[in-house]
Structures are given as C-alpha cells and as structure tokens.
Design a protein around this motif. Structure first.
Motif, PDB file in Angstrom:
ATOM      1  N   ALA A  87       0.619  -1.133   0.120  1.00  0.00           N
ATOM      2  CA  ALA A  87       0.029   0.067   0.016  1.00  0.00           C
ATOM      3  C   ALA A  87       0.842   1.321   0.014  1.00  0.00           C
ATOM      4  N   LEU A  88       1.922   1.156   0.697  1.00  0.00           N
ATOM      5  CA  LEU A  88       2.759   2.450   0.720  1.00  0.00           C
ATOM      6  C   LEU A  88       3.510   2.539  -0.516  1.00  0.00           C
ATOM      7  N   PHE A  89       3.997   1.513  -1.306  1.00  0.00           N
ATOM      8  CA  PHE A  89       4.424   1.685  -2.521  1.00  0.00           C
ATOM      9  C   PHE A  89       3.417   2.248  -3.649  1.00  0.00           C
ATOM     10  N   ILE A  90       2.356   1.637  -3.226  1.00  0.00           N
ATOM     11  CA  ILE A  90       1.206   2.148  -4.325  1.00  0.00           C
ATOM     12  C   ILE A  90       1.123   3.823  -4.056  1.00  0.00           C
ATOM     13  N   LEU A  91       0.959   4.221  -2.900  1.00  0.00           N
ATOM     14  CA  LEU A  91       0.897   5.568  -2.792  1.00  0.00           C
ATOM     15  C   LEU A  91       1.917   6.356  -3.204  1.00  0.00           C
ATOM     16  N   ALA A  92       3.168   6.119  -2.915  1.00  0.00           N
ATOM     17  CA  ALA A  92       4.358   6.466  -3.446  1.00  0.00           C
ATOM     18  C   ALA A  92       4.452   6.638  -4.868  1.00  0.00           C
ATOM     19  N   GLY A  93       4.029   5.803  -5.555  1.00  0.00           N
ATOM     20  CA  GLY A  93       4.077   5.793  -6.858  1.00  0.00           C
ATOM     21  C   GLY A  93       2.882   6.353  -7.433  1.00  0.00           C
ATOM     22  N   VAL A 118       4.157   1.641  -8.681  1.00  0.00           N
ATOM     23  CA  VAL A 118       2.666   1.324  -8.479  1.00  0.00           C
ATOM     24  C   VAL A 118       2.471  -0.344  -8.747  1.00  0.00           C
ATOM     25  N   LEU A 119       3.026  -0.662  -9.862  1.00  0.00           N
ATOM     26  CA  LEU A 119       2.946  -2.029 -10.273  1.00  0.00           C
ATOM     27  C   LEU A 119       3.575  -3.259  -9.130  1.00  0.00           C
ATOM     28  N   ILE A 120       4.738  -2.410  -9.039  1.00  0.00           N
ATOM     29  CA  ILE A 120       5.362  -3.433  -7.531  1.00  0.00           C
ATOM     30  C   ILE A 120       4.698  -3.531  -6.516  1.00  0.00           C
ATOM     31  N   GLY A 121       4.039  -2.383  -6.240  1.00  0.00           N
ATOM     32  CA  GLY A 121       3.086  -2.050  -4.951  1.00  0.00           C
ATOM     33  C   GLY A 121       2.002  -2.919  -5.053  1.00  0.00           C
ATOM     34  N   VAL A 122       1.319  -2.981  -6.313  1.00  0.00           N
ATOM     35  CA  VAL A 122       0.145  -3.740  -6.469  1.00  0.00           C
ATOM     36  C   VAL A 122       0.449  -5.464  -6.313  1.00  0.00           C
ATOM     37  N   PHE A 123       1.711  -5.807  -6.749  1.00  0.00           N
ATOM     38  CA  PHE A 123       2.052  -7.174  -6.681  1.00  0.00           C
ATOM     39  C   PHE A 123       2.284  -7.514  -5.347  1.00  0.00           C
ATOM     40  N   ASP A 124       2.888  -6.526  -4.578  1.00  0.00           N
ATOM     41  CA  ASP A 124       3.163  -6.765  -3.090  1.00  0.00           C
ATOM     42  C   ASP A 124       2.044  -6.879  -2.349  1.00  0.00           C
ATOM     43  N   PHE A 125       1.031  -6.110  -2.821  1.00  0.00           N
ATOM     44  CA  PHE A 125      -0.253  -5.984  -1.821  1.00  0.00           C
ATOM     45  C   PHE A 125      -1.465  -7.099  -2.166  1.00  0.00           C
ATOM     46  N   ALA A 126      -1.320  -7.700  -3.380  1.00  0.00           N
ATOM     47  CA  ALA A 126      -2.483  -8.620  -3.772  1.00  0.00           C
ATOM     48  C   ALA A 126      -1.992  -9.936  -4.077  1.00  0.00           C
ATOM     49  N   VAL A 127      -0.625 -10.035  -4.593  1.00  0.00           N
ATOM     50  CA  VAL A 127      -0.261 -11.375  -5.108  1.00  0.00           C
ATOM     51  C   VAL A 127       0.558 -12.164  -4.310  1.00  0.00           C
ATOM     52  N   MET A 128       1.456 -11.468  -3.654  1.00  0.00           N
ATOM     53  CA  MET A 128       2.332 -12.011  -2.587  1.00  0.00           C
ATOM     54  C   MET A 128       1.821 -12.545  -1.459  1.00  0.00           C
ATOM     55  N   PRO A 129       0.925 -12.068  -0.845  1.00  0.00           N
ATOM     56  CA  PRO A 129       0.205 -12.644   0.314  1.00  0.00           C
ATOM     57  C   PRO A 129      -0.346 -14.117  -0.099  1.00  0.00           C
ATOM     58  N   ARG A 130      -0.822 -14.088  -1.382  1.00  0.00           N
ATOM     59  CA  ARG A 130      -1.593 -15.238  -1.284  1.00  0.00           C
ATOM     60  C   ARG A 130      -0.632 -16.333  -1.905  1.00  0.00           C
ATOM     61  N   ILE A 131       0.571 -15.774  -2.470  1.00  0.00           N
ATOM     62  CA  ILE A 131       1.460 -16.864  -2.837  1.00  0.00           C
ATOM     63  C   ILE A 131       2.106 -17.515  -1.401  1.00  0.00           C
ATOM     64  N   LEU A 132       2.423 -16.472  -0.496  1.00  0.00           N
ATOM     65  CA  LEU A 132       2.885 -16.980   0.704  1.00  0.00           C
ATOM     66  C   LEU A 132       1.995 -17.965   1.578  1.00  0.00           C
ATOM     67  N   ALA A 133       0.543 -17.414   1.637  1.00  0.00           N
ATOM     68  CA  ALA A 133      -0.185 -18.194   2.340  1.00  0.00           C
ATOM     69  C   ALA A 133      -0.582 -19.631   1.839  1.00  0.00           C
TER      70      ALA A 133
END
Length: 78
Positions: free
Chosen positions: A24-30, A54-69
């Motif tokens: 979320a912070l990456f998205i805001l900074a982007g 922004v694209l890195i932030g979206v990946f970190d926010f939406a995709v990475m938690p699902r991959i880790l879970a």
C-alpha cells in the motif's frame, strides 16, 4: 495448538500484514511520483518510475500474500 505453532502463526500473520502494508505504501508513493510532486536534485522524476512503483506495490499487496499463504498452508490429512 502448541506454543510453538502459535508463535509460528503470529510470525506468519505479521509477515502477511507487513507485506500488504508495504504494498500500500508503494502504491501511494508511486501515485505521488506519477503526479510529479517529488523532485530529485531540482528535476522532476520520470512518471514511468511512478508507474513501475505502483505495479510493484500492487504485486506486493495483492499477489505476494496469496503466494505465501498457499506456500504455508498446512497439508490436508487423509
């Protein structure tokens, strides 16, 4: 649940939560970079840098938690 598994669950929850927060912070900074509000040495930054952040932030926010879970999911017992 045992004490060790509780501690592991807390660490994993903290990891997932911090991953979402950083995304979320990456998205805001982007978005700030895209707008051109930050300057480096008096020169406005390129807007493509903001798009990449922004694209890195979206990946970190939406995709990475699902991959880790999915990776941390307990195996199903038969």
């Amino acid at each position: 649940m045992t004490e060790a598994s509780d501690a592991l669950a807390k660490r994993r929850f903290f990891a997932l939560s911090s991953m979402r927060l950083m995304g979320a912070l990456f998205i805001l900074a982007g978005f700030v970079l895209i707008r051109g509000a930050w300057t480096l040495a008096g020169q406005p930054t390129d807007r493509w840098i903001g798009v990449a952040v922004v694209l890195i932030g979206v990946f970190d926010f939406a995709v990475m938690p699902r991959i880790l879970a999915r990776r941390w999911r307990s195996p199903k017992e038969l």
